[in-house]
Design an enzyme around this catalytic site. Structure first.
Site, PDB file in Angstrom:
ATOM      1  N   ASP A 483      -1.864  -5.903  -4.652  1.00  0.00           N
ATOM      2  CA  ASP A 483      -2.171  -7.303  -4.345  1.00  0.00           C
ATOM      3  C   ASP A 483      -2.369  -8.159  -5.583  1.00  0.00           C
ATOM      4  O   ASP A 483      -2.419  -9.378  -5.488  1.00  0.00           O
ATOM      5  CB  ASP A 483      -3.496  -7.369  -3.563  1.00  0.00           C
ATOM      6  CG  ASP A 483      -3.343  -6.974  -2.115  1.00  0.00           C
ATOM      7  OD1 ASP A 483      -2.220  -7.009  -1.613  1.00  0.00           O
ATOM      8  OD2 ASP A 483      -4.361  -6.618  -1.507  1.00  0.00           O
TER       9      ASP A 483
HETATM   10  C1  GLC Z   1      -6.865  -2.974  -1.757  1.00  0.00           C
HETATM   11  C2  GLC Z   1      -6.213  -3.523  -0.519  1.00  0.00           C
HETATM   12  C3  GLC Z   1      -4.828  -3.010  -0.346  1.00  0.00           C
HETATM   13  C4  GLC Z   1      -4.067  -3.153  -1.609  1.00  0.00           C
HETATM   14  C5  GLC Z   1      -4.776  -2.503  -2.766  1.00  0.00           C
HETATM   15  C6  GLC Z   1      -4.095  -2.701  -4.075  1.00  0.00           C
HETATM   16  O1  GLC Z   1      -7.193  -1.650  -1.545  1.00  0.00           O
HETATM   17  O2  GLC Z   1      -6.945  -3.209   0.623  1.00  0.00           O
HETATM   18  O3  GLC Z   1      -4.182  -3.699   0.686  1.00  0.00           O
HETATM   19  O4  GLC Z   1      -2.822  -2.599  -1.418  1.00  0.00           O
HETATM   20  O5  GLC Z   1      -6.045  -3.043  -2.881  1.00  0.00           O
HETATM   21  O6  GLC Z   1      -4.140  -4.013  -4.507  1.00  0.00           O
HETATM   22  C1  GLC Z   2      -8.583  -8.391  -4.753  1.00  0.00           C
HETATM   23  C2  GLC Z   2      -8.700  -6.903  -4.998  1.00  0.00           C
HETATM   24  C3  GLC Z   2      -7.657  -6.130  -4.287  1.00  0.00           C
HETATM   25  C4  GLC Z   2      -7.630  -6.559  -2.842  1.00  0.00           C
HETATM   26  C5  GLC Z   2      -7.396  -8.067  -2.755  1.00  0.00           C
HETATM   27  C6  GLC Z   2      -7.298  -8.572  -1.338  1.00  0.00           C
HETATM   28  O1  GLC Z   2      -7.481  -8.880  -5.379  1.00  0.00           O
HETATM   29  O2  GLC Z   2      -8.635  -6.596  -6.348  1.00  0.00           O
HETATM   30  O3  GLC Z   2      -7.920  -4.769  -4.416  1.00  0.00           O
HETATM   31  O4  GLC Z   2      -6.630  -5.877  -2.181  1.00  0.00           O
HETATM   32  O5  GLC Z   2      -8.453  -8.709  -3.392  1.00  0.00           O
HETATM   33  O6  GLC Z   2      -8.511  -8.967  -0.814  1.00  0.00           O
END
Ligand code: GLC
Ligand code: GLC
Length: 811
Positions: A483
């Protein structure tokens, strides 16, 4: 250092020191009434949706940590204490917290009085039972006072924390006998109230927070308790609470149970009222009656235990290694269930306000959960697919109460649709139920737009193909699994969300090698499904596209020693030796090795070796290396994190199993096992003081080698780590893999393992599978016998439901 120990027989983690380095929590509830509870009784309850139907209030990230919960205050003479140690923190003579499967037992001992609270939500019940057992261990008769405490949340957990000009005037309660009813806003648009009861007459009660505590007192010094005098306060606005006061007399050796019930009621419009402004209490009374005796509570508790006995009997392992067995047999499966239920919404790291059910997250959770209650997995798949758009794209999340997609954390994550393929196929392989594919599923929850689910899978597959970049690789969109790799965001404004902002998309060349690898793997699965359905033309089309993607990866995605991570907006490489920072990433190397891309050319083993050399460390495999040390506007959030944390070179446990599975593709069971153990909670228990979070569940992130404090974990419980590690250990290391018409046995283990036994219930039959490794090998079956008959290959043919089958596999 440890703060407790596992009790495998009872499937509990036993905390013996209340001062854990972080609140160590558990989850209560299996269907729609849920609670979070810490080892010192902190936490809260909600119905279905942690945002819109919050029943009790909680204060996040507070001073002191973990403030607000389900507290019992005991007053004996001048001493006031809690069995949970907090909030009074009166030194106890004994303390123990047992977190079990959807229940928690907290016990405190003081002045020869033992107070033990069992917290659980009975099956199919919209209420939490709290059974307080008091036992006089001394030689003199005791007279004590017990005060219960919960604080009501004004339903919407978000506005409850901000809209005080309104909130402070809305609160309303009713009391009758030993029951306190919370009915704020019931008369307007709401048809629900909550209640808190006890099965004994009370000496008094309080429902007004200020009266109970005193305006300037904390949770640790409630004025009413200190005085030993309930005020029978009735809240009008401000902050309603519920506290019962009971007086208990205990002869030496005598014990007494008090049963408290925290419940939730929804009334149909025509049955809302008893008379004007007086709520209809009949449904609450029925609920209270169902649990008003010790026998009824014991029975309900036994039913909950039996429910878990059944769930955990589907896959069991005897490996001779207790730390492994307890994860595989108990805690990892339990965590998979919790993730299935909560997605990423409510934990002590997720407020329950910001995020609902993730499209990507919930599909991944299915791969770890589907064997437990396939019917619920089925329903979940249909819910998720219903939030898809006609072009195959989707919302990134939906709200569990409404099941409708929302845009709060955006859309356009181009990996999202592909996860629906694996979620659905995992279900079909587990159950053999192809009828799921014919279920009519709408787009964006719009009635009248339904098409068979299978068509949603086709759209998911094509969504990637419709969005290819200049190298024939998938465009990344807002972001892929990571993300925080926001290649079209270009944010210069600290007030903009990385998750929902795209400042530059026109002409973007940003492509993802993670989605490319995922497309190859799940595209093959899609083609395999088409073959099962006799859709041979569609299967061939899919295979051609998978082949083309594989070639594109080998041509444009290979950096010489490992797979590139991405191309940025301008078409420059990310995750390449040409970069100054972020030269190598775990995601693309995980996906491309899991998919076996370039296996013959040696790409898989080279990529895995590069991961070992550049990303592995004492505590696990970091996400990227070297970490970013400045903000790169063209990369986004990833470079906003300090080095070693989260997506910037943290050990993101979720993606470690991708490498573990990649290693099993290459047959390197020793490495797969080494990586597995490094992040596995029962193995990190020994350094709980460094690790900080619960030693019985996975955390999303452990600080990486470049961090200030490597090995410190955060964000426990709600993480795709649970499903992926369970998937990796059960299907790739132990190698027991459901398929359409068979159960595959294909272990990949370290050479010093002598063997193990797995019992797997599958499509109604029970398979006892003994794996022997007399010659110290890592992979490859030499023989397989099923009920004494040798079988070619490594697949156990399906046995009739009800039968018991004995399998011996030799490496
Ligand atoms: C968090 C989110 C997941 C995402 C991951 C890497 O665990 O829940 O959807 O893929 O971060 O950013
Ligand atoms: C932030 C976190 C990531 C998560 C995203 C969505 O970017 O670092 O892990 O998946 O939020 O809420």
């Amino acid at each position: 250092m440890q703060y407790g120990h596992f009790d495998d027989k009872r499937r509990e983690y036993v905390i013996t020191d209340p001062k854990t380095p972080w609140p160590w929590i558990n989850y209560l509830g299996t269907e729609d009434f849920f609670s979070l509870i810490s080892n010192t009784a902190g936490g809260y309850s909600f119905y279905k949706d942690a945002r819109f139907r919050r029943i009790t209030r909680y204060r996040y990230n507070n001073v002191p940590m973990d403030s607000g919960g389900k507290y019992f205050y005991i007053k004996e003479g001048k001493d006031v204490w809690n069995p949970s140690w907090k909030p009074c923190k009166t030194p106890l003579d004994g303390y123990e917290c047992r977190h079990g499967m959807n229940y928690t037992i907290i016990k405190g001992i003081k002045n020869e009085l033992e107070a033990k609270v069992l917290y659980f939500v009975p099956l199919k019940t919209k209420a939490e039972v709290q059974r307080l057992t008091l036992r006089n261990q001394g030689t003199k008769t005791k007279i004590i006072q017990v005060f219960s405490f919960v604080e009501w949340c004004l339903w919407n957990a978000a506005t409850d924390m901000e809209n005080f000009q309104r909130n402070f005037s809305t609160g309303e309660v009713e009391t009758e006998d030993s029951v306190i009813y919370h009915k704020t806003e019931y008369k307007e648009r709401r048809n629900h109230y909550a209640f808190y009861s006890v099965n004994e007459p009370v000496k008094g009660f309080d429902t007004d927070r200020e009266t109970f505590f005193g305006l300037y007192n904390g949770f640790d010094e409630p004025q009413v308790v200190l005085d030993g005098t309930p005020r029978n306060s009735v809240a009008h606005g401000w902050s309603p609470i519920a506290s019962h006061c009971l007086e208990v007399k205990l002869a030496p050796g005598q014990s007494k149970d008090l049963i408290f019930l925290l419940g939730y009621v929804e009334s149909p419009d025509e049955q809302k009222w008893e008379r004007q402004n007086v709520i209809n209490k009949l449904p609450a009374k029925a609920l209270i009656e169902a649990f008003d005796t010790e026998e009824k509570v014991t029975k309900a508790f036994e039913q909950l235990r039996a429910y878990w006995d059944k769930l955990l009997s589907i896959f069991t392992l005897q490996s001779g290694e207790p730390k492994l067995d307890r994860m595989v047999n108990i805690w990892n499966q339990y965590q998979c269930m919790i993730n299935f239920l909560f997605s990423r919404s409510a934990s002590f790291f997720e407020s329950g306000i910001g995020r609902g059910m993730g499209f990507r997250d919930s599909n991944q959770d299915l791969i770890g959960f589907v064997h437990q209650i396939p019917e619920r997995a089925r329903e979940r798949i249909l819910d998720i697919a219903s939030t898809q758009f006609p072009d195959g794209g989707c919302y990134h999340q939906y709200q569990p109460l409404t099941k409708k997609g929302n845009n709060e954390i955006g859309q356009g994550f181009n990996d999202d649709p592909l996860w629906l393929i694996i979620g659905t196929i995992s279900y079909i392989k587990e159950t053999g139920d192809f009828s799921l594919l014919n279920e009519p599923v709408p787009f964006d929850n719009t009635p009248g737009t339904e098409v068979p689910l299978f068509q949603h899978l086709t759209l998911s597959f094509d969504h990637v193909l419709n969005l290819l970049g200049p190298h024939g690789l998938p465009l990344i969109g807002r972001a892929d699994w990571n993300d925080c790799l926001n290649l079209n965001c270009f944010s210069n404004d600290p007030d903009e969300s990385f998750q929902t902002t795209e400042n530059k998309t026109e002409g973007s060349q940003a492509e993802s090698l993670m989605i490319a690898g995922q497309f190859v793997l799940y595209g093959r699965e899609y083609a395999g499904l088409c073959l099962q359905l006799g859709k041979n033309g569609e299967a061939r089309r899919a295979q051609r596209q998978v082949y083309a993607m594989t070639e594109a990866i080998k041509t444009y995605g290979w950096d010489g020693e490992w797979f590139l991570r991405a191309y940025d907006y301008f078409g420059n490489k990310i995750g390449s030796k040409e970069n100054e920072e972020g030269q190598i990433f775990i995601e693309s190397n995980g996906w491309c090795t899991m998919a076996g891309i370039g296996m013959e050319e040696g790409m898989v083993s080279k990529a895995l070796d590069a991961v070992k050399k550049r990303l592995d460390c004492e505590h696990g495999i970091v996400l990227n290396n070297p970490p970013y040390t400045r903000y790169y506007i063209e990369y986004g959030e990833i470079s906003s994190y300090p080095a070693g944390y989260k997506e910037n070179a943290g050990i993101f446990c979720h993606n470690n199993p991708w490498i573990i599975i990649g290693e099993t593709m290459q047959g390197r069971g020793d490495r797969a096992w080494e990586y597995f153990r490094k992040i596995c909670p029962s193995y990190t228990e020994a350094h709980s003081d460094l690790h900080k979070v619960e030693p019985y569940v996975y955390a999303q992130m452990i600080a990486g080698k470049d961090a200030f404090r490597p090995g410190e974990a955060k964000n426990s419980w709600l993480t795709g780590t649970a499903a992926w590690n369970y998937y990796a250990i059960s299907q790739y290391i132990l190698g027991i893999k459901p398929d359409y018409e068979s159960l595959e046995v294909n272990p990949c283990i370290p050479p010093d393992w002598k063997g193990y036994t797995v019992t797997r219930k599958f499509r109604g039959a029970t398979y006892h599978i003994r794996v022997n490794n007399p010659d110290g090998r890592m992979k490859g079956l030499r023989s397989l016998t099923v009920d004494g008959e040798p079988v070619q290959g490594n697949r156990i043919p399906l046995k009739p439901a009800g039968s018991v089958c004995h399998v011996v596999a030799e490496l």
